[in-house]
Design a protein around this motif. Sequence first.
Motif, PDB file in Angstrom:
ATOM      1  N   TYR A 284      43.057  34.587  35.062  1.00 53.95           N
ATOM      2  CA  TYR A 284      43.751  33.879  33.958  1.00 53.95           C
ATOM      3  C   TYR A 284      43.730  34.667  32.681  1.00 53.95           C
ATOM      4  O   TYR A 284      43.827  34.104  31.601  1.00 53.95           O
ATOM      5  N   ASP A 285      43.515  35.977  32.736  1.00 53.69           N
ATOM      6  CA  ASP A 285      43.531  36.764  31.507  1.00 53.69           C
ATOM      7  C   ASP A 285      44.667  37.765  31.609  1.00 53.69           C
ATOM      8  O   ASP A 285      44.530  38.803  32.261  1.00 53.69           O
ATOM      9  N   PRO A 286      45.829  37.444  31.019  1.00 48.95           N
ATOM     10  CA  PRO A 286      46.998  38.312  31.216  1.00 48.95           C
ATOM     11  C   PRO A 286      46.796  39.708  30.651  1.00 48.95           C
ATOM     12  O   PRO A 286      47.541  40.624  30.997  1.00 48.95           O
TER      13      PRO A 286
ATOM     14  N   ALA B  69      38.287  26.930  39.473  1.00 49.37           N
ATOM     15  CA  ALA B  69      38.400  28.266  38.897  1.00 49.37           C
ATOM     16  C   ALA B  69      38.926  28.180  37.473  1.00 49.37           C
ATOM     17  O   ALA B  69      38.520  28.927  36.593  1.00 49.37           O
ATOM     18  N   ARG B  70      39.855  27.261  37.245  1.00 45.43           N
ATOM     19  CA  ARG B  70      40.444  27.106  35.926  1.00 45.43           C
ATOM     20  C   ARG B  70      39.381  26.593  34.955  1.00 45.43           C
ATOM     21  O   ARG B  70      39.246  27.086  33.838  1.00 45.43           O
ATOM     22  N   PHE B  71      38.615  25.640  35.431  1.00 45.91           N
ATOM     23  CA  PHE B  71      37.655  24.971  34.556  1.00 45.91           C
ATOM     24  C   PHE B  71      36.494  25.904  34.203  1.00 45.91           C
ATOM     25  O   PHE B  71      36.064  25.984  33.060  1.00 45.91           O
ATOM     26  N   PHE B  72      36.004  26.627  35.184  1.00 42.48           N
ATOM     27  CA  PHE B  72      34.805  27.434  34.965  1.00 42.48           C
ATOM     28  C   PHE B  72      35.121  28.905  34.744  1.00 42.48           C
ATOM     29  O   PHE B  72      34.284  29.755  34.989  1.00 42.48           O
TER      30      PHE B  72
ATOM     31  N   PRO C 234      28.306  29.733  37.765  1.00 41.49           N
ATOM     32  CA  PRO C 234      28.829  28.568  38.481  1.00 41.49           C
ATOM     33  C   PRO C 234      30.146  28.877  39.171  1.00 41.49           C
ATOM     34  O   PRO C 234      30.409  28.395  40.282  1.00 41.49           O
ATOM     35  N   LEU C 235      30.958  29.733  38.546  1.00 43.59           N
ATOM     36  CA  LEU C 235      32.264  30.068  39.115  1.00 43.59           C
ATOM     37  C   LEU C 235      32.084  30.687  40.490  1.00 43.59           C
ATOM     38  O   LEU C 235      32.627  30.208  41.486  1.00 43.59           O
ATOM     39  N   VAL C 236      31.268  31.741  40.542  1.00 42.95           N
ATOM     40  CA  VAL C 236      31.087  32.445  41.808  1.00 42.95           C
ATOM     41  C   VAL C 236      30.426  31.516  42.815  1.00 42.95           C
ATOM     42  O   VAL C 236      30.886  31.387  43.960  1.00 42.95           O
ATOM     43  N   PHE C 237      29.380  30.830  42.393  1.00 36.23           N
ATOM     44  CA  PHE C 237      28.647  29.980  43.320  1.00 36.23           C
ATOM     45  C   PHE C 237      29.546  28.907  43.922  1.00 36.23           C
ATOM     46  O   PHE C 237      29.668  28.781  45.137  1.00 36.23           O
TER      47      PHE C 237
END
Lengths: 603, 319, 133, 276
Positions: free
Chosen positions: B164-166, C49-52, C58-61
Amino acid sequence: MSAGPNATEPNPHDHIPAAASNFLTRYVFSTDHKVIGVQFLFSSLFFFAVGGLMAMVIRWQLAWPWKPVPILSQWLWSSPGLGGQMPPEFYNKLFTMHATIMIFFVIIPLLTGAFGNFLIPLMIGARDMAFPKLNMFSYWIMWPGFVLITLSFFVEGGAAEAGWTSYPPLATAARSTPGSLNGQTYWLLALLCAGISSLTGSINYITTIVMLRSPGMKMFRMPMTVWALFITALLQAFALPVLTSALLMQTLDRLAGTNFFTPVGGAVANAPAAVGGGAPLLWQHLFWFYSHPAVYIMILPGMGIASDVISTFSRKPLFGYKPMVIAMGAIAGLGFIVWGHHMFQSGMNPALGATFMLSTMMIALPSAIKVFNWIGTMWGGRIQYTSAMLNAMAFVSMFIIGGLSGIFMAATPVDIHIHDTYFIVGHIHYVLFGGSTFAVFAGIYYWFPKLFGRMMSERLGLIHFFLTFLFFNGTFFFMHIVGWHGHMRRIADPTVYEFLRTPGVVGMNQFMTICAFGLGASQLIFAWNFFYSLVAGPVAGPNPWKANSLEWATASPPPYYNFETLPRVYHPPYEFSVPGGEDDFLPQTTPLPDNITLDPVMA
Amino acid sequence: MAPADAPTHPAAPTHPGDRAHGHPAADASPAPATPGKVAMWLFLATEIMFFTGLIGSYIVCRGGSPPTAYSNLYPPTTPLDRLGDSKGVVLGAPGADPARAAEAIAAATGKGEAAIARVLAAAPHGVVNGLTEEGATKLAEGLNRLGAKAEVVSLKTSSWPRPYDPATNPLSIDLTTVNTFILICSSATMVLAVSAIQRGRKAKCSLYLLATVVLGGVFLGVQVFEYHELLEGRIYPPGISPTGHFRPGVSLFASCFFTVTGFHGLHVAAGVVTLLLVFLASLTGRFSSRNFAAVEYAGLYWHFVDVVWILLFTIVYLV
Amino acid sequence: MTETAEPTLPVAPPTPAMAEAAAQAEAHAPYLKVLFGLMVLTILEYGYARFFKDATGPLVFGLVLMAAVKASLVGWYFMHLKFERLWVFLVLLPACLLALILTALLFPDFVMRQEPLDEPVRQAPRAPAPATA
Amino acid sequence: MRYWSLIFALAAVFSVGAFAYAPFSADWWLPNPAGEPYHSVSTFGREIDALFLIILVLTGAVFIGTQAALVWAQFRYADRIGEDGLPVRPAQYFHGSQRLEVIWTVIPAGILVFLALYQMDTWAKIKFRSASPRTPVLAEVTGRQFQWAMKYPGPDGRLGTPDDLFTVNDLHLVKDQTALIHLKSADVIHSFFLPQMRIKQDAVPGMAIPVWFDCDRAGRFELACAELCGWGHYKMRGDVVVHETEAEFQAWQAAKLAEQGRSQIAGADEPEGDDR
């Protein structure tokens, strides 16, 4: 010889298929595992000769640096300006190609391709491989590899010269050395072909062994050769794909400009800097993840062949059949977690090195167990000194040296000194020539009657063995000594260094070279014996050695369907000299006498 | 691994049916597996190791990437410690008159025409880098006055392109989520095809096979589209690529991305071709509730490819 | 490579496992349920994925966990591992184990890279250089 | 027939003989300074040599034992055919011995584990970064095709300052002082190999690896490249000079610096090299 009562109940549903209809499908694009085995045998023996010639040129250069090579220099590489001298890059090509050819196009195809194909179905009592067409494919996919590796000598820059290990960036940077210009790409593609061949072959072998054993052939009734080939196939199936992925990554690094193995801003020989970001060590890890198991791929089938030959010619059951199988399994299992010992000095994390040292030391254990078991097999036997037996005993004797010298390298501090020296070269040749190649000779002498229906000359075989054994030791033993004296491997001219210019080292180098020529010349006897016996050897019966395993229960050479009826198996193949028996052997198709019960742990 | 006992277990001493020549022994007890199935699973195991080589390399390349390897202003692996000027301007839109915006940028930075064209083409994520704080403010104001949309950004580094980082990551997660849906659906139609033929519903089986082929084809089509956008179709800001195109050589991320998704794509393509052949074979009516090995094996392979994609989608796109 | 399962090969007799599988498959429900689960998980992943996206841990986990669940669902139900016998796992587990070993043993060299050498500073020059230059 | 065992005995005797003779010839033994063939010059060298000897003795004993057993079995149990055309002696019929299997599994396992653990300490001392000496760096050594580029910090003791001294293929250090170098590579992989000091470390592009060693004899030694690095790999040789005293080293450095100052290259801030 007595055929033994064949107690197989005829299976009404097992029928013999139709024969191949014409010359092309019978001998060229054959799906018969025996024909494919012979094809593998011939093509790898041819490349054996090529690789051997390269080795002799290498030895020449080491003994008499920059002296024009007799005969060959005229038409191989010399330009008038060089006065017949070998250019140093050509020397690098020679040892790179020598190792590549010997490993990927000789030893592996000989042991798994030739012996594996020929023996597995015969020894487990099957009519053919599980997938005959796939089997044919696994041979013919070798051919692009053969062609590419040969062609690579003739492209601009010549053949690959980054060593058979092909460490990047030397291998990936096009301008780092002439062979990396184009030859390296050919090398990579050739290895991919050989890899696909091995992979399809190994899937076929495993499936065949698991699914197509004849009635009564339990896993623990299979000959050691089949066990060895089975475990080898497992090693290949699990390790080779990683090499495949690494080869593809290196190919992409070279052709598509990817950065896997290039460090940030990496530049070689004034080439523009690459973006980079990858790591040269990554290749080494992936490469050795395959190539260390590959060492076992190259020795395990030899161990299997030696076990069968030693038991047969000692006329005695194999000492500790099940422990031998378990030791082989342990070698395979441990073989996956020792690859880092090739990288002790590579800049790898030294803590990782310490772990790898421990696992490497432990893998010496099952090898030791096997050696003791072979000696135990001969102990108390009635040893018959045939060519096959002598070669198998040489396998044991030389494997001891190769195994023990391995302990020096496993010890990380000692490895600091001997890493990348001739000590390593000596070690690998004691394992691969002293081990695998003697086993290959043993296997050829032993199964030649089965392969071609004719006997080889024993007299020539003995002479060949005698000379090979002597010259082999003369060639490779001193490598240990010059190695611990510090002689680096892969250097075209040792006399550049003061400590290698001394008379002792130069003398050893020249002695080794002379022995190497002797070793090469001795193989002419083998070649003569092989081809002469092929057409004019005495006709062999079905079981000339009075051996037990199933391949001797059918005609020599076996018909395309192998067995009239699928044989029923009653015991492991090592029941020689059973007390009270009429003969000193008891084929697997004959039940054990009532008074004999086999030890459940050992046999 | 335990090679010594791996094979011993189901090895029934009974004759396992001489498969190579037909006619499984009727009296034999049913084989626990067929050679084809054994070979298929072995093949899948080798495939696991193959993707381990690729994905394992991806993971360690990513984990070992230094914290300043990627930034929103400079191309990957630029040695940032030597750069004094660490402000940039993000060009959201070049405005009504791109030529004047280009002139303004040229005046502020002295960049060449090609470089400025890339900045304009990369809008709404165009990045002008190499500016001092003052220069950046001035340029942004100037551009905004021309009707363009521009704002000052400061240097932000990361060890790997962030989702999400263009400015650093060219991948479209939305598109690929849809594509993942498609592949998962194809996996479901595949298993339904196997289930149908197991119950002898030949027509249904063919239909589901066709659906699988079509869905697989759509997945491939979307991937080809994605590749085209990345390689040729769009211009990306310098944080992604110094040349504007996202190609295998521009960064380690690009190398990894194209290699893992490329080899997965090749596997999908091989699967689509295989399934197409199986579908055509199914039209001849040769498969039945007793003979569906080919459908089953093709299905196993197809599901495996799906599993790999599930991992790739997570590791490459989302994380 | 799937051609190994050549269509010309004869009929594989339905094994008990397959028969059982067929019986289970009588109802479509499990497959569609699994499909539904996979869809939901995909959406969850997307949202997660968007939230974290800025919290790497936490994202990877979370994502790897969800991916593992999805992969197991496909394997367990679609690839019929549920009905398979021991031998299949004897093929698969060594491969998975080796995959983990290889990746794990790569970590010390690449992920836990050793810190760069600190530029050495001598406390004091070893000796004043003779002024020759 | 049974005399075939002699050829195996011959090979074993030859091997043992060669190893037994090796220590008595400077050319056959581990590389040491010309005048003192049995003195390893560095601390690590002495430790490595001791470990080497331990392994040599252990493996030698195992080697002699197994070869003797092999040759004895070959000799004793060779088949002999009597006058009646039948074997004089039947082969014994047995399948193995659990006790023997256990013995020859456990004992080698013990020896091997001992060997592995016994090496750890030396290994850690030579390679672990945590063990690297807290001394100032002697030089930064960069391998490139096909030479060793040395960068000494010069009088101010810092690398990367204008008074750095650059030499090619010429490594100087002081007797009995631990020399710490930073090993780099500018292009492909090389390997920094000091045979007499038993030091070897690959120089990997993209990495900087510390290497430390010492030497207790002044004199000239050789530096080799031990990793294939291209067509000129064989000639990638450097000189190592060990000075008797610090003063001698300083004098050499000063003279070299003066020479460098006179030559035109010195003005440029960075001669080639990969200083990133």
